[in-house]
Design an enzyme around this catalytic site. Structure first.
Site, PDB file in Angstrom:
ATOM      1  N   ASN A   9      -6.864  24.690 -95.369  1.00  0.00           N
ATOM      2  CA  ASN A   9      -8.222  24.646 -95.898  1.00  0.00           C
ATOM      3  C   ASN A   9      -8.566  26.071 -96.310  1.00  0.00           C
ATOM      4  O   ASN A   9      -8.913  26.905 -95.479  1.00  0.00           O
ATOM      5  CB  ASN A   9      -9.185  24.125 -94.832  1.00  0.00           C
ATOM      6  CG  ASN A   9     -10.605  23.967 -95.360  1.00  0.00           C
ATOM      7  OD1 ASN A   9     -10.952  24.438 -96.433  1.00  0.00           O
ATOM      8  ND2 ASN A   9     -11.442  23.301 -94.576  1.00  0.00           N
ATOM      9  N   LYS A  16      -7.911  28.418 -93.087  1.00  0.00           N
ATOM     10  CA  LYS A  16      -7.842  27.652 -91.855  1.00  0.00           C
ATOM     11  C   LYS A  16      -6.618  26.752 -91.923  1.00  0.00           C
ATOM     12  O   LYS A  16      -6.359  26.126 -92.958  1.00  0.00           O
ATOM     13  CB  LYS A  16      -9.107  26.808 -91.685  1.00  0.00           C
ATOM     14  CG  LYS A  16      -9.181  26.041 -90.372  1.00  0.00           C
ATOM     15  CD  LYS A  16     -10.496  25.264 -90.286  1.00  0.00           C
ATOM     16  CE  LYS A  16     -10.573  24.489 -88.978  1.00  0.00           C
ATOM     17  NZ  LYS A  16     -11.835  23.695 -88.889  1.00  0.00           N
ATOM     18  N   ARG A  67      -6.956  20.761 -98.475  1.00  0.00           N
ATOM     19  CA  ARG A  67      -8.313  20.302 -98.731  1.00  0.00           C
ATOM     20  C   ARG A  67      -8.754  20.901-100.063  1.00  0.00           C
ATOM     21  O   ARG A  67      -8.739  22.124-100.249  1.00  0.00           O
ATOM     22  CB  ARG A  67      -9.264  20.757 -97.636  1.00  0.00           C
ATOM     23  CG  ARG A  67     -10.704  20.283 -97.889  1.00  0.00           C
ATOM     24  CD  ARG A  67     -11.719  21.207 -97.290  1.00  0.00           C
ATOM     25  NE  ARG A  67     -13.080  20.783 -97.623  1.00  0.00           N
ATOM     26  CZ  ARG A  67     -14.117  21.586 -97.657  1.00  0.00           C
ATOM     27  NH1 ARG A  67     -13.963  22.865 -97.359  1.00  0.00           N
ATOM     28  NH2 ARG A  67     -15.305  21.124 -97.966  1.00  0.00           N
ATOM     29  N   HIS A 156     -18.093  15.809 -98.876  1.00  0.00           N
ATOM     30  CA  HIS A 156     -17.834  15.432 -97.479  1.00  0.00           C
ATOM     31  C   HIS A 156     -17.090  14.099 -97.390  1.00  0.00           C
ATOM     32  O   HIS A 156     -17.123  13.434 -96.357  1.00  0.00           O
ATOM     33  CB  HIS A 156     -19.142  15.308 -96.679  1.00  0.00           C
ATOM     34  CG  HIS A 156     -19.881  16.581 -96.477  1.00  0.00           C
ATOM     35  ND1 HIS A 156     -21.259  16.617 -96.329  1.00  0.00           N
ATOM     36  CD2 HIS A 156     -19.474  17.869 -96.395  1.00  0.00           C
ATOM     37  CE1 HIS A 156     -21.662  17.866 -96.166  1.00  0.00           C
ATOM     38  NE2 HIS A 156     -20.581  18.650 -96.205  1.00  0.00           N
ATOM     39  N   HIS A 188     -23.282  12.691 -92.110  1.00  0.00           N
ATOM     40  CA  HIS A 188     -22.574  13.943 -91.824  1.00  0.00           C
ATOM     41  C   HIS A 188     -23.630  15.035 -91.793  1.00  0.00           C
ATOM     42  O   HIS A 188     -24.134  15.477 -92.838  1.00  0.00           O
ATOM     43  CB  HIS A 188     -21.523  14.217 -92.904  1.00  0.00           C
ATOM     44  CG  HIS A 188     -20.766  15.503 -92.695  1.00  0.00           C
ATOM     45  ND1 HIS A 188     -19.461  15.532 -92.272  1.00  0.00           N
ATOM     46  CD2 HIS A 188     -21.139  16.797 -92.864  1.00  0.00           C
ATOM     47  CE1 HIS A 188     -19.057  16.792 -92.182  1.00  0.00           C
ATOM     48  NE2 HIS A 188     -20.069  17.577 -92.536  1.00  0.00           N
ATOM     49  N   LEU A 189     -23.993  15.472 -90.589  1.00  0.00           N
ATOM     50  CA  LEU A 189     -25.072  16.435 -90.422  1.00  0.00           C
ATOM     51  C   LEU A 189     -24.524  17.713 -89.815  1.00  0.00           C
ATOM     52  O   LEU A 189     -24.169  17.757 -88.635  1.00  0.00           O
ATOM     53  CB  LEU A 189     -26.167  15.860 -89.519  1.00  0.00           C
ATOM     54  CG  LEU A 189     -26.741  14.492 -89.920  1.00  0.00           C
ATOM     55  CD1 LEU A 189     -27.778  14.037 -88.913  1.00  0.00           C
ATOM     56  CD2 LEU A 189     -27.335  14.544 -91.328  1.00  0.00           C
ATOM     57  N   ASN A 191     -24.373  22.236 -91.231  1.00  0.00           N
ATOM     58  CA  ASN A 191     -25.162  23.141 -92.057  1.00  0.00           C
ATOM     59  C   ASN A 191     -25.337  22.529 -93.443  1.00  0.00           C
ATOM     60  O   ASN A 191     -26.373  22.665 -94.074  1.00  0.00           O
ATOM     61  CB  ASN A 191     -24.496  24.510 -92.152  1.00  0.00           C
ATOM     62  CG  ASN A 191     -25.434  25.551 -92.738  1.00  0.00           C
ATOM     63  OD1 ASN A 191     -26.572  25.685 -92.314  1.00  0.00           O
ATOM     64  ND2 ASN A 191     -24.970  26.277 -93.737  1.00  0.00           N
ATOM     65  N   GLY A 192     -24.289  21.815 -93.896  1.00  0.00           N
ATOM     66  CA  GLY A 192     -24.395  20.942 -95.054  1.00  0.00           C
ATOM     67  C   GLY A 192     -24.554  19.524 -94.550  1.00  0.00           C
ATOM     68  O   GLY A 192     -23.973  19.151 -93.537  1.00  0.00           O
ATOM     69  N   ARG A 221     -29.868  24.625 -98.074  1.00  0.00           N
ATOM     70  CA  ARG A 221     -30.023  23.915 -99.348  1.00  0.00           C
ATOM     71  C   ARG A 221     -31.233  22.988 -99.277  1.00  0.00           C
ATOM     72  O   ARG A 221     -31.464  22.339 -98.265  1.00  0.00           O
ATOM     73  CB  ARG A 221     -28.775  23.104 -99.684  1.00  0.00           C
ATOM     74  CG  ARG A 221     -27.506  23.919 -99.807  1.00  0.00           C
ATOM     75  CD  ARG A 221     -26.319  23.012-100.088  1.00  0.00           C
ATOM     76  NE  ARG A 221     -25.066  23.711 -99.873  1.00  0.00           N
ATOM     77  CZ  ARG A 221     -23.989  23.157 -99.318  1.00  0.00           C
ATOM     78  NH1 ARG A 221     -24.017  21.893 -98.924  1.00  0.00           N
ATOM     79  NH2 ARG A 221     -22.893  23.863 -99.138  1.00  0.00           N
ATOM     80  N   ARG A 264     -30.152  24.433 -83.822  1.00  0.00           N
ATOM     81  CA  ARG A 264     -30.417  24.716 -82.407  1.00  0.00           C
ATOM     82  C   ARG A 264     -31.616  25.641 -82.243  1.00  0.00           C
ATOM     83  O   ARG A 264     -32.474  25.417 -81.381  1.00  0.00           O
ATOM     84  CB  ARG A 264     -29.161  25.329 -81.758  1.00  0.00           C
ATOM     85  CG  ARG A 264     -27.988  24.372 -81.667  1.00  0.00           C
ATOM     86  CD  ARG A 264     -26.700  25.079 -81.309  1.00  0.00           C
ATOM     87  NE  ARG A 264     -26.299  26.024 -82.356  1.00  0.00           N
ATOM     88  CZ  ARG A 264     -25.142  26.676 -82.368  1.00  0.00           C
ATOM     89  NH1 ARG A 264     -24.278  26.499 -81.376  1.00  0.00           N
ATOM     90  NH2 ARG A 264     -24.835  27.508 -83.355  1.00  0.00           N
ATOM     91  N   GLY A 310     -21.447  18.770 -86.753  1.00  0.00           N
ATOM     92  CA  GLY A 310     -21.991  19.593 -85.682  1.00  0.00           C
ATOM     93  C   GLY A 310     -23.349  19.170 -85.178  1.00  0.00           C
ATOM     94  O   GLY A 310     -23.580  19.049 -83.970  1.00  0.00           O
ATOM     95  N   ASN A 314     -24.034  16.588 -81.774  1.00  0.00           N
ATOM     96  CA  ASN A 314     -24.502  17.358 -80.622  1.00  0.00           C
ATOM     97  C   ASN A 314     -26.015  17.416 -80.438  1.00  0.00           C
ATOM     98  O   ASN A 314     -26.468  17.749 -79.335  1.00  0.00           O
ATOM     99  CB  ASN A 314     -23.969  18.792 -80.724  1.00  0.00           C
ATOM    100  CG  ASN A 314     -22.453  18.833 -80.671  1.00  0.00           C
ATOM    101  OD1 ASN A 314     -21.850  18.446 -79.680  1.00  0.00           O
ATOM    102  ND2 ASN A 314     -21.829  19.305 -81.745  1.00  0.00           N
ATOM    103  N   GLU A 363     -11.648  16.153 -89.965  1.00  0.00           N
ATOM    104  CA  GLU A 363     -11.178  16.193 -91.343  1.00  0.00           C
ATOM    105  C   GLU A 363      -9.725  16.643 -91.435  1.00  0.00           C
ATOM    106  O   GLU A 363      -8.979  16.171 -92.311  1.00  0.00           O
ATOM    107  CB  GLU A 363     -12.081  17.115 -92.157  1.00  0.00           C
ATOM    108  CG  GLU A 363     -13.496  16.577 -92.313  1.00  0.00           C
ATOM    109  CD  GLU A 363     -14.455  17.579 -92.911  1.00  0.00           C
ATOM    110  OE1 GLU A 363     -14.737  17.467 -94.120  1.00  0.00           O
ATOM    111  OE2 GLU A 363     -14.918  18.475 -92.178  1.00  0.00           O
TER     112      GLU A 363
END
Length: 384
Positions: A9, A16, A67, A156, A188-189, A191-192, A221, A264, A310, A314, A363
């Site tokens: 990725n 990554k 990816r 995503h 899919h929650l 940061n994006g 965004r 958070r 994320g 959580n 993913e």
């Protein structure tokens, strides 16, 4: 030696990686190289890949899966990266100028260092290419789509595909429900953020569009916006196109509303009585609920609501704020199950008609699985 799939990725300054055993797809080793092209970091992606291969030693992969963010209309599934496919990924760079070039750098680096290893592209947009034209097209003149590719692609997709399949398998095991007959909304929650309407494992609509800006409120965004706001801001505030782009993508969303893009911190501030943080959460969760309701209408029936990534996995308070007002849609929530922490797939509804699930996304495993599905079969046959 066990066959393996190397998943890469590539970001603009990072690489990554994850090495998976095949066909079990258990992770063997993983890591990340950062600061590529920066002082003290790897010179370029070729040097970063060389460092990865040095770390792997004799464990050379049988397949490399990449990816790739944007596959346009061309790639409706994983694809072997031959010369024609690579040329098409290059052609699509204008649609993803920040994302496709690093992927291409990774592809070229592998071709140089591992010339006989097949490479497979797994595209974030591919899962959404089953959307009907009524969902994919904007109400713009046809030439906008025909000449410039302006249409809704969605993103995503690898995550939405993975969690919708896992959710279907889970409900088949626990409830005996046929995955082919399930209507799910996957959220899919992170940061994006994005939502998808999935009927029988097939995407029929999704919230992101031409770019990842459309749809839900995100960390930085804005999501859905009256397009006239762009030209108004250009005139009224004297902003250039580049400044508006930065405003909408980097300075809006939760950050624009309350100065924080980390959910958070926003939750902590709201709990302490901060009015800006509370409003930001209200806007954020209201937008999610709007999409759940819209997709329930698109699907005709809602069987499951799936939270992932994320925040989705959580943030119990976000799930509560999303689910409790949706009681009229058959969505319920078991408070204790919602509050419990676990890395496993689990159901958190109170037994209502809509299954509410948390499915940790993966993913990298999905990319490995898809890459092996394209190239691994031929390899296995050759070894037989």
């Amino acid at each position: 030696m066990t066959a393996s799939v190397l998943v890469l990725n590539a970001g603009s300054s990072s690489l990554k990686w994850d090495l998976f055993a095949a066909p079990a797809f258990s992770s063997l080793r993983s890591g990340m190289i950062e600061r590529i092209g920066e002082k003290g970091g790897a010179l370029d992606h070729a040097a970063a890949l060389a460092a990865v291969l040095d770390e792997l030693g004799e464990a050379r992969p049988a397949v490399v899966g990449h990816r790739i963010v944007h596959g346009g209309r061309t790639f409706t599934g994983p694809a072997l990266l031959d010369e024609a496919a690579i040329a098409e990924v290059e052609r699509l760079v204008p649609l993803a100028p920040l994302h496709n070039p690093p992927a291409l750098a990774g592809i070229r680096a592998v071709a140089e260092r591992l010339p006989n290893v097949p490479q497979v592209g797994v595209f974030d947009t591919a899962f959404h290419q089953t959307m009907p034209e009524a969902a994919a097209r904007y109400a713009l003149p046809a030439w906008c789509e025909r000449e410039h590719g302006v249409r809704r692609y969605g993103f995503h997709g690898t995550s939405h595909q993975y969690v919708s399949r896992v959710a279907g398998d889970y409900l088949q095991r626990t409830d005996g429900r046929d995955p082919v007959e399930l209507n799910l909304v996957t959220l899919h929650l992170g940061n994006g953020c994005s939502a998808a309407a999935v009927a029988g494992g097939v995407c029929v609509d999704t919230s992101m569009g031409l770019t990842p800006l459309e749809g839900l409120v995100m960390g930085t965004r804005c999501g859905d916006l009256d397009p006239a706001a762009v030209t108004y801001l250009q005139r009224a505030a004297g902003l250039s196109a580049e400044e508006v782009d930065r405003l909408l993508n980097r300075e809006s969303g939760l950050k624009g509303l309350c100065g924080e893009n980390d959910v958070r911190r926003v939750l902590q501030r709201a709990a302490a009585g901060d009015a800006d943080a509370e409003l930001a959460l209200d806007i954020y969760c209201r937008r999610i609920r709007k999409y759940v309701g819209a997709y329930a209408a698109v699907l005709g029936r809602l069987d499951g609501l799936v939270f992932t990534a994320g925040v989705g996995e959580n943030a119990a308070e976000i799930r509560r704020r999303v689910c409790e007002p949706l009681a009229g849609f058959g969505v319920t929530l078991d408070a204790a199950a919602n509050a419990a922490r676990s890395g496993e797939v689990r159901r958190i509804d109170a037994g209502g008609p809509v299954a509410v699930l948390i499915v940790p996304t993966d993913e990298e495993t999905e990319i490995a699985r898809q890459a092996w599905s394209v190239a691994g079969g031929d390899l296995a046959a050759a070894d037989a």
